[in-house]
Design an enzyme around this catalytic site. Structure first.
Site, PDB file in Angstrom:
ATOM      1  N   CYS A   2       0.840  -1.190  -0.033  1.00  0.00           N
ATOM      2  CA  CYS A   2      -0.093   0.046   0.056  1.00  0.00           C
ATOM      3  C   CYS A   2       0.763   1.407  -0.045  1.00  0.00           C
ATOM      4  CB  CYS A   2      -1.147   0.147   1.212  1.00  0.00           C
ATOM      5  SG  CYS A   2      -2.008  -1.205   1.279  1.00  0.00           S
ATOM      6  N   ARG A  27       3.389  -0.490  -5.034  1.00  0.00           N
ATOM      7  CA  ARG A  27       3.349  -0.941  -3.734  1.00  0.00           C
ATOM      8  C   ARG A  27       1.899  -1.699  -3.664  1.00  0.00           C
ATOM      9  NH1 ARG A  27       6.519   1.481  -0.261  1.00  0.00           N
ATOM     10  NH2 ARG A  27       5.479   0.652   1.590  1.00  0.00           N
ATOM     11  N   TRP A  74      -2.938  -2.507  -1.635  1.00  0.00           N
ATOM     12  CA  TRP A  74      -2.708  -4.049  -1.844  1.00  0.00           C
ATOM     13  C   TRP A  74      -3.612  -4.919  -0.752  1.00  0.00           C
ATOM     14  CZ3 TRP A  74      -0.671  -8.474   1.006  1.00  0.00           C
ATOM     15  CH2 TRP A  74      -0.418  -9.343  -0.294  1.00  0.00           C
ATOM     16  N   ASN A 100      -0.980   2.075   5.628  1.00  0.00           N
ATOM     17  CA  ASN A 100      -0.255   0.811   5.206  1.00  0.00           C
ATOM     18  C   ASN A 100       0.036  -0.055   6.231  1.00  0.00           C
ATOM     19  OD1 ASN A 100       1.668  -0.583   4.039  1.00  0.00           O
ATOM     20  ND2 ASN A 100       3.067   0.978   3.967  1.00  0.00           N
ATOM     21  N   GLY A 101      -0.050  -1.449   6.142  1.00  0.00           N
ATOM     22  CA  GLY A 101       0.121  -2.281   7.384  1.00  0.00           C
ATOM     23  C   GLY A 101      -1.181  -3.022   7.666  1.00  0.00           C
ATOM     24  N   GLU A 482      15.515 -18.432  -9.321  1.00  0.00           N
ATOM     25  CA  GLU A 482      15.100 -16.983  -9.847  1.00  0.00           C
ATOM     26  C   GLU A 482      14.420 -17.131 -11.025  1.00  0.00           C
ATOM     27  OE1 GLU A 482      14.659 -14.548  -8.223  1.00  0.00           O
ATOM     28  OE2 GLU A 482      14.853 -12.959  -9.590  1.00  0.00           O
ATOM     29  N   LYS A 486      10.750 -15.632 -11.659  1.00  0.00           N
ATOM     30  CA  LYS A 486      10.535 -14.681 -12.852  1.00  0.00           C
ATOM     31  C   LYS A 486       9.146 -14.978 -13.779  1.00  0.00           C
ATOM     32  CE  LYS A 486      11.951 -11.856 -11.232  1.00  0.00           C
ATOM     33  NZ  LYS A 486      12.707 -11.857 -10.138  1.00  0.00           N
ATOM     34  N   GLU A 489       5.779 -15.202 -11.681  1.00  0.00           N
ATOM     35  CA  GLU A 489       5.078 -14.066 -11.186  1.00  0.00           C
ATOM     36  C   GLU A 489       4.673 -13.128 -12.301  1.00  0.00           C
ATOM     37  OE1 GLU A 489       7.515 -11.314  -9.039  1.00  0.00           O
ATOM     38  OE2 GLU A 489       9.339 -11.946  -9.904  1.00  0.00           O
ATOM     39  N   HIS A 505      14.063 -38.178  -7.632  1.00  0.00           N
ATOM     40  CA  HIS A 505      13.609 -38.336  -6.178  1.00  0.00           C
ATOM     41  C   HIS A 505      12.300 -38.010  -6.052  1.00  0.00           C
ATOM     42  CE1 HIS A 505      17.406 -39.865  -4.945  1.00  0.00           C
ATOM     43  NE2 HIS A 505      18.056 -38.726  -5.233  1.00  0.00           N
ATOM     44  N   LYS A 604       5.378  -4.286  -4.852  1.00  0.00           N
ATOM     45  CA  LYS A 604       6.636  -4.391  -4.976  1.00  0.00           C
ATOM     46  C   LYS A 604       7.190  -4.372  -3.706  1.00  0.00           C
ATOM     47  CE  LYS A 604      10.828  -3.473  -6.961  1.00  0.00           C
ATOM     48  NZ  LYS A 604      11.468  -4.579  -7.729  1.00  0.00           N
TER      49      LYS A 604
END
Ligand code: M6R
Length: 609
Positions: A2, A27, A74, A100-101, A482, A486, A489, A505, A604
């Site tokens: 947020c 955000r 968010w 925000n939180g 990584e 990428k 997402e 395995h 982000k």
């Protein structure tokens, strides 16, 4: 998560706030809203979806307000919707709040507000509790009411509050969520991050935890939790807002992929002198400190955690000290073995990731020495660390991290090299070789980037796939995680990364005709092992894209397609091999029509648990 923005001055608050929110959309972007003091009362406008939806909603309004607060969300509590969007008001809308939180005890607070005060709630959010709580605490002074409300709140928050009873001021509070104040001429601002207000101000106060700020157009006062006034030094922002522009690229992600040679060069350049010695300017780790360390913990989240996986190889090899890598949200709750002989390395692009920050505090409490690898100057992780090793990636805007990752890797190598050479565990000749290799990376990376068309072609062939596996050994396995992250997402393809030796395995059961497998084989001493793993998946019908160093033509006989990276020492291949994977994810997502810079459900900066 947020973003919040607030403005008090003489200009059109709505325009300034909306423009600031657009800079904070990274955000969170599932809904947005503004609260303005207009014609003697507070007016709140909000809308589900991107800020463009909010703009469309208010397009025909004629605002004159010179004070207001805004929010881009968010979602945590309550689905993205108009009603759950911030700001939230009290019952008579004399108070408006952005937040925000997360308020952890909001259920308990909500029950008591309903039962004891007859409050009727409109939304499913935790934030609405704050507005009502301030309202019931309000007698004749907004600051008193905010202090009383905050005393009852548990959790993490940065809040901005306005009231029609005191329409000349914004009150803001910070606890475990970022908050800055921008100092203008006849105007002042609050925001979650600097880019939101950089067009208007360069003088900033970085607000600390448990501080409350009162802003009027000509004055800013900061108080601590005991309500004593405190003074802060002004932080002067020297970088430019242009660094956060797309610069002709279609997406920030593509721009940031292409900025990697520069980011790596700058990160090296800040620490390396011409004779190859590493200077720890501003970092107080002495030879004795390093000799005292018997264990390194690298703790981070997401991409930064993946940088830590490669960092483990680098630091163990160069500094010859055991390294454990952990996910921050796991580390903080499992009572890890940490003491004053532990070097705790927190990696974070934003420096605001709540789990990383909490893990850092836990390690500090147990006596560890805290060194952070951070991209954002003055961020919370940076401020709470004993020492900071900055990455010089420049502002990273795309949600999918790229240049932050490669610059974090550079820091891992430099930390390993510095520790190894200072403690005498690393031979000078080997040190010199690695330094030479690192210095050559920016140019080699430019060569990798020149082969973009080849990656585009591969993306064209495979963008309709439903699943993909990334396999590799040693540092290549870290890079696989990584590359896989990428892809998933930004393209929403189900991708999976695994150490190649582990395939047989269990996971190999998922390989069938035409399953795409991306096999990284950049490590000379593990090359033949990788060829065997490629054979195993091919025998089950997989289509293999191999990634190898130039000259390893054997790969062409085994894989269906090959991506080559320039020749280099095994130790530094991750700096090159990750880039084709970033480009592959980018072009696949583009062909699938995805919103690359703002993928669904993500943000982000992750400032909630
Ligand atoms: O700001 P941080 O580096 O602490 O962020 C950690 C993760 O949230 C972040 O790396 C995330 O995984 C990226 N969006 C992935 O591209």
């Amino acid at each position: 998560m947020c973003g919040i923005v607030g403005y008090v001055g003489d200009d059109n608050a709505c325009e300034i706030i909306i423009e600031g929110l657009k800079r904070l959309e990274y955000r969170g972007y599932d809904s947005s809203g503004v609260a303005l003091f207009e014609e003697g009362r507070i007016k709140i406008y909000k809308s589900k979806g991107r800020i463009a939806n909010l703009e469309a909603k208010i397009a025909n309004e004629n605002f004159n307000s010179t004070i207001g607060i805004g929010h881009t969300r968010w979602a945590t509590h309550g689905a993205p919707s108009d009603v759950n969007a911030h700001p939230h008001g009290n019952m008579d809308e004399s108070i408006a709040v952005v937040h925000n939180g997360i308020i952890e005890n909001y259920v308990e607070l909500k029950d008591s507000l309903v039962k004891d005060h007859g409050i009727i709630f409109q939304s499913e959010t935790d934030t609405e509790v704050i507005a009502h709580l301030i309202s019931v605490c309000y007698k004749d002074n907004l600051l008193d009411a905010v202090y009383k409300a905050v005393e009852q709140m548990r959790g993490a928050y940065a809040i901005g509050v306005i009231s029609s009873n005191e329409p000349d001021r914004i009150i803001a509070v910070r606890k475990d969520a970022p908050l800055i104040v921008g100092l203008g001429e006849g105007c002042n601002f609050i925001a979650s991050d600097i880019p939101a207000i950089l067009k208007h101000v360069r003088k900033i106060y970085l607000i600390e935890n448990n501080e409350t700020v009162v802003l009027t157009k000509n004055d800013v006062k900061i108080y601590n939790s005991e309500r004593k006034e405190v003074k802060h030094e002004v932080f002067n922002v020297t970088w430019d807002a242009d660094a956060a522009e797309k610069d002709g690229y279609e997406h920030f992600m593509l721009k940031e992929i292409h900025e990697q040679p520069k980011g790596i060069f700058d990160t090296l350049n800040r620490r390396l002198s011409s004779d190859g010695t590493i200077s720890l300017d501003g970092i107080s780790l002495t030879k004795e400190d390093l000799q005292n360390i018997n264990k390194v913990y690298i703790v981070a989240c997401g991409t930064a955690y993946h940088a830590g996986l490669v960092g483990k190889y680098a630091i163990e090899k160069l500094a010859k000290v055991p390294v454990e890598v952990d996910i921050a949200s796991e580390f903080r709750y499992r009572d890890p073995f940490v003491d004053d002989k532990t070097l705790f390395i927190a990696i974070s692009q934003s420096g605001e990731t709540l789990d990383t920050l909490a893990a850092l505090r836990e390690a500090k409490r147990k006596g560890a020495r805290i060194l952070s690898v951070v991209n954002v100057l003055g961020s919370s992780v940076a401020r709470e660390s004993d020492d900071v090793f900055y990455t010089w990636a420049g502002p990273e805007i795309a949600v999918a991290s790229t240049k932050a990752y490669t610059t974090q890797l550079v820091c891992m190598y430099l930390i390993g090299l510095y520790m190894g050479i200072t403690t005498g565990k690393l031979e000078q000749a080997y040190y010199d070789q690695i330094i030479k290799e690192l210095k050559a990376i920016p140019e080699k990376l430019k060569t990798v980037l020149k082969h973009e068309d080849k990656i585009k072609e591969l993306a064209q062939q495979h963008y309709k796939m439903e699943q993909v596996f990334f396999i590799g050994r040693g540092p290549d396995a870290g890079v696989c995680y990584e590359g896989s992250l990428k892809l998933k997402e930004i393209s929403y393809i189900n991708s999976f990364a695994i150490a190649a030796g582990e395939l047989k395995h269990g996971t190999i059961a998922l390989i069938e005709q035409d399953t795409l497998v991306v096999a990284l084989a950049t490590q000379d001493r593990l090359f033949e092992k990788m060829l065997s793993n490629i054979q195993e998946v091919k025998a089950r019908g997989a289509y293999v894209i191999g990634l190898a160093k130039c000259g390893n033509t054997e790969m062409e006989k085994q894989a269906n397609k090959v991506i080559y990276i320039p020749d280099c020492m095994d130790e530094v291949t991750p700096l090159l091999s990750v880039v084709p994977l970033q480009m592959f994810a980018y072009y696949v997502a583009k062909l699938r029509g995805c919103d690359i810079d703002k993928p669904k459900n993500l943000a982000k900066s992750v400032t909630v648990e």
